[in-house]
Write a protein that holds these residues in place. Sequence first.
Motif, PDB file in Angstrom:
ATOM      1  N   ALA A  59      33.713  45.443  36.527  1.00  0.00           N
ATOM      2  CA  ALA A  59      34.918  45.815  35.776  1.00  0.00           C
ATOM      3  C   ALA A  59      36.135  45.034  36.252  1.00  0.00           C
ATOM      4  O   ALA A  59      37.020  44.692  35.452  1.00  0.00           O
ATOM      5  N   GLU A  60      36.181  44.732  37.528  1.00  0.00           N
ATOM      6  CA  GLU A  60      37.323  43.986  38.063  1.00  0.00           C
ATOM      7  C   GLU A  60      37.358  42.550  37.546  1.00  0.00           C
ATOM      8  O   GLU A  60      38.435  41.962  37.397  1.00  0.00           O
ATOM      9  N   VAL A  61      36.188  41.987  37.291  1.00  0.00           N
ATOM     10  CA  VAL A  61      36.135  40.636  36.733  1.00  0.00           C
ATOM     11  C   VAL A  61      36.687  40.648  35.313  1.00  0.00           C
ATOM     12  O   VAL A  61      37.504  39.791  34.931  1.00  0.00           O
ATOM     13  N   VAL A  62      36.254  41.633  34.517  1.00  0.00           N
ATOM     14  CA  VAL A  62      36.759  41.761  33.155  1.00  0.00           C
ATOM     15  C   VAL A  62      38.271  41.974  33.181  1.00  0.00           C
ATOM     16  O   VAL A  62      39.023  41.363  32.405  1.00  0.00           O
ATOM     17  N   TRP A  63      38.731  42.832  34.080  1.00  0.00           N
ATOM     18  CA  TRP A  63      40.165  43.098  34.203  1.00  0.00           C
ATOM     19  C   TRP A  63      40.927  41.823  34.563  1.00  0.00           C
ATOM     20  O   TRP A  63      41.997  41.537  34.009  1.00  0.00           O
ATOM     21  N   ALA A  64      40.384  41.035  35.488  1.00  0.00           N
ATOM     22  CA  ALA A  64      41.043  39.804  35.916  1.00  0.00           C
ATOM     23  C   ALA A  64      41.205  38.823  34.762  1.00  0.00           C
ATOM     24  O   ALA A  64      42.221  38.131  34.647  1.00  0.00           O
ATOM     25  N   VAL A  65      40.201  38.766  33.886  1.00  0.00           N
ATOM     26  CA  VAL A  65      40.270  37.878  32.726  1.00  0.00           C
ATOM     27  C   VAL A  65      41.248  38.416  31.681  1.00  0.00           C
ATOM     28  O   VAL A  65      42.104  37.692  31.169  1.00  0.00           O
ATOM     29  N   GLN A  66      41.139  39.705  31.391  1.00  0.00           N
ATOM     30  CA  GLN A  66      41.931  40.286  30.307  1.00  0.00           C
ATOM     31  C   GLN A  66      43.388  40.519  30.671  1.00  0.00           C
ATOM     32  O   GLN A  66      44.268  40.425  29.823  1.00  0.00           O
ATOM     33  N   HIS A  67      43.660  40.845  31.935  1.00  0.00           N
ATOM     34  CA  HIS A  67      45.007  41.271  32.322  1.00  0.00           C
ATOM     35  C   HIS A  67      45.678  40.411  33.387  1.00  0.00           C
ATOM     36  O   HIS A  67      46.868  40.593  33.644  1.00  0.00           O
ATOM     37  N   GLU A  68      44.935  39.506  34.038  1.00  0.00           N
ATOM     38  CA  GLU A  68      45.511  38.771  35.164  1.00  0.00           C
ATOM     39  C   GLU A  68      45.366  37.258  35.030  1.00  0.00           C
ATOM     40  O   GLU A  68      45.540  36.521  35.979  1.00  0.00           O
ATOM     41  N   MET A  69      45.037  36.799  33.845  1.00  0.00           N
ATOM     42  CA  MET A  69      44.998  35.380  33.516  1.00  0.00           C
ATOM     43  C   MET A  69      44.050  34.569  34.406  1.00  0.00           C
ATOM     44  O   MET A  69      44.298  33.386  34.677  1.00  0.00           O
ATOM     45  N   ALA A  70      42.971  35.161  34.874  1.00  0.00           N
ATOM     46  CA  ALA A  70      41.950  34.416  35.618  1.00  0.00           C
ATOM     47  C   ALA A  70      41.215  33.507  34.647  1.00  0.00           C
ATOM     48  O   ALA A  70      40.758  33.961  33.595  1.00  0.00           O
ATOM     49  N   ARG A  71      41.074  32.243  34.998  1.00  0.00           N
ATOM     50  CA  ARG A  71      40.446  31.260  34.109  1.00  0.00           C
ATOM     51  C   ARG A  71      39.174  30.652  34.682  1.00  0.00           C
ATOM     52  O   ARG A  71      38.416  30.013  33.953  1.00  0.00           O
ATOM     53  N   THR A  72      38.960  30.783  35.973  1.00  0.00           N
ATOM     54  CA  THR A  72      37.785  30.202  36.618  1.00  0.00           C
ATOM     55  C   THR A  72      37.165  31.212  37.576  1.00  0.00           C
ATOM     56  O   THR A  72      37.798  32.210  37.957  1.00  0.00           O
ATOM     57  N   VAL A  73      35.940  30.921  38.003  1.00  0.00           N
ATOM     58  CA  VAL A  73      35.270  31.760  38.997  1.00  0.00           C
ATOM     59  C   VAL A  73      36.082  31.777  40.292  1.00  0.00           C
ATOM     60  O   VAL A  73      36.211  32.816  40.951  1.00  0.00           O
ATOM     61  N   GLU A  74      36.645  30.644  40.646  1.00  0.00           N
ATOM     62  CA  GLU A  74      37.473  30.587  41.853  1.00  0.00           C
ATOM     63  C   GLU A  74      38.676  31.512  41.750  1.00  0.00           C
ATOM     64  O   GLU A  74      39.027  32.202  42.714  1.00  0.00           O
ATOM     65  N   ASP A  75      39.323  31.536  40.584  1.00  0.00           N
ATOM     66  CA  ASP A  75      40.475  32.423  40.400  1.00  0.00           C
ATOM     67  C   ASP A  75      40.109  33.860  40.759  1.00  0.00           C
ATOM     68  O   ASP A  75      40.867  34.563  41.439  1.00  0.00           O
ATOM     69  N   VAL A  76      38.939  34.305  40.278  1.00  0.00           N
ATOM     70  CA  VAL A  76      38.511  35.686  40.526  1.00  0.00           C
ATOM     71  C   VAL A  76      38.154  35.902  41.988  1.00  0.00           C
ATOM     72  O   VAL A  76      38.668  36.808  42.648  1.00  0.00           O
ATOM     73  N   LEU A  77      37.268  35.076  42.520  1.00  0.00           N
ATOM     74  CA  LEU A  77      36.729  35.321  43.857  1.00  0.00           C
ATOM     75  C   LEU A  77      37.686  34.941  44.984  1.00  0.00           C
ATOM     76  O   LEU A  77      37.605  35.503  46.075  1.00  0.00           O
ATOM     77  N   ALA A  78      38.594  34.034  44.720  1.00  0.00           N
ATOM     78  CA  ALA A  78      39.546  33.653  45.765  1.00  0.00           C
ATOM     79  C   ALA A  78      40.830  34.463  45.719  1.00  0.00           C
ATOM     80  O   ALA A  78      41.314  34.916  46.760  1.00  0.00           O
ATOM     81  N   ARG A  79      41.396  34.661  44.516  1.00  0.00           N
ATOM     82  CA  ARG A  79      42.750  35.212  44.440  1.00  0.00           C
ATOM     83  C   ARG A  79      42.886  36.539  43.710  1.00  0.00           C
ATOM     84  O   ARG A  79      43.934  37.165  43.784  1.00  0.00           O
ATOM     85  N   ARG A  80      41.846  37.003  42.994  1.00  0.00           N
ATOM     86  CA  ARG A  80      41.943  38.318  42.362  1.00  0.00           C
ATOM     87  C   ARG A  80      41.260  39.389  43.218  1.00  0.00           C
ATOM     88  O   ARG A  80      41.826  40.463  43.413  1.00  0.00           O
ATOM     89  N   ILE A  81      40.058  39.113  43.728  1.00  0.00           N
ATOM     90  CA  ILE A  81      39.406  40.117  44.580  1.00  0.00           C
ATOM     91  C   ILE A  81      39.229  39.639  46.021  1.00  0.00           C
ATOM     92  O   ILE A  81      38.673  40.373  46.852  1.00  0.00           O
TER      93      ILE A  81
END
Length: 550
Positions: free
Chosen positions: A463-485
């Motif tokens: 759910a956090e990955v979906v949230w990062a894409v929909q609400h936090e402008m994550a565009r790459t796997v790195e965006d999610v794993l490095a700076r969102r979670i």
Amino acid sequence: MHSKAVEAGGGIFDRDLFVARLKEQTTTTWDVIVVGGGATGLGVAVDAASRGYKTLLLEQSDFAKGTSSRSTKLVHGGVRYLAQGDVSLVYEALHERGLLLQNAPHLVHVQPFVIPSYSLFNQGFYGIGLKVYDWMAGKYRFKKTELLGKKTVEKLLPNVAQHGLKGGIIYYDGQFDDARLAINLAQTAAEQGGVLLNYFKVTGLLKNETDKVAGVKARDLETGEEYNLNAKVVINATGVFVNDVLQMDKPAQDPLVRPSQGVHVVLDKSFLESETALMIPKTPDGRVLFAVPWHNHVLVGTTDTPLNSASLEPTALEDEISFILDTAGQYMTRKPGRKDVLSVFAGLRPLAAPAKGTNSTKEISRSHKLMVAESGLITITGGKWTTYRKMAEDTMAQAIVTGKLQAKPCATAHLKIHGYATPQAMTTYLDVYGSDAAGINALSSQRPELRKQLHPAFPNTQAEVVWAVQHEMARTVEDVLARRIRVLFLDAKAAIDMAPAVATIMASELGLNEAWKQDQVASFTKLANQYLLEAYEPASTVQNKTSQVA
């Protein structure tokens, strides 16, 4: 790439919508264009937008990709700067520390530190200094500094080296999640009416007939589309890359910034066995060492190595890693070795260099520096995370004059940052999302399949990955794993293991194909291996390669 337009906390934070707004306004003039999406640039965007100025921020990579996600995770006045006699910087930082705790309590919390003393003289010396530190904080003081006996130090830091231990001092500073705060600042700026775009590179400056800066040339790195964007004032807030933008304005000028590299290693929490941080204000070679609990791990650092060039992905030097492990081993009963390092990361501090050349970072100012070029380009650099808001306020005060903007007062001293939630309402690992945690929980309820954990060692869910894409402008796997979670910074092997699942979810949300997924996993794995002391591939990847050969 496309993303689903969603509404988060009352403000739209969606890249496609921002690009659409940009295209609608290509013939209009922005009040302020901010170049750089780290702490300083985001702070300026929040300040400008909250004053009511038409504000655009452009970041060449992801928000906080550089220095602003690679800090020591401390919101502090700077004990070492007090020892160096930089009283004004410490006073300013302590004030800003108090405001950060007030405006973003979901991300900033009070962190106790213990300085173990192996001589009674040192205990008295640091005790007096930290009492002054308390006094300087005034009404924003966290808690009272106290002298401790040997038994109390051993209780608070059960893993501290006990041979020769006389006692210690406990004092209080702030700790935070730097990249999460950056994302929340971007969301705050958007809520105030700003437009913010990641993966949007400024390639040049626009100038009018009198050779004054009148905007920027920029390229959308996702589509390759080029833009000419007009502005009343352009602010260069690119951290260690300010020299690149200055060269666009006036080639061959002397560098304004000298980068200094700080390295941190991350260990299992058992190496500290405490929620109290260890602080060594002066190691045998004169450096400062921290061992701080962070996201159920221990962050140990830092180094201070002057460099001649800047990189978006700096790497730790062998002697920096050895210094941290060897020095930490002198103060811990359980001595960390290379095999114990879960992740190692490097960050570059944008230090404002003096006119004379120097190779000692101790001689380079930690205060921020504001400069206005003959062309009207404003550059803000130096400083640190703790003082980002004051840096932004000073910058906008200058921008009003330079850009001939209608004067409006600063509104950020008491502006609640996106996600604001009081500690009483915080009880789980989702607390770093603050008020957005309710949205993630609702998403999990609507789509039960998203409750699945990404890795058995971490609580983070799909759910956090979906949230990062929909609400936090994550565009790459790195965006999610490095700076969102933040998993890349905590355990690089675990992050590599998570990458395929994250890529699959993101591809579904963004409408991307299998080739994108495979490219993302491969590029992230290559990147994450730079955070490890030995290369690693997950078992599933090895098995997949074997089956392809067979």
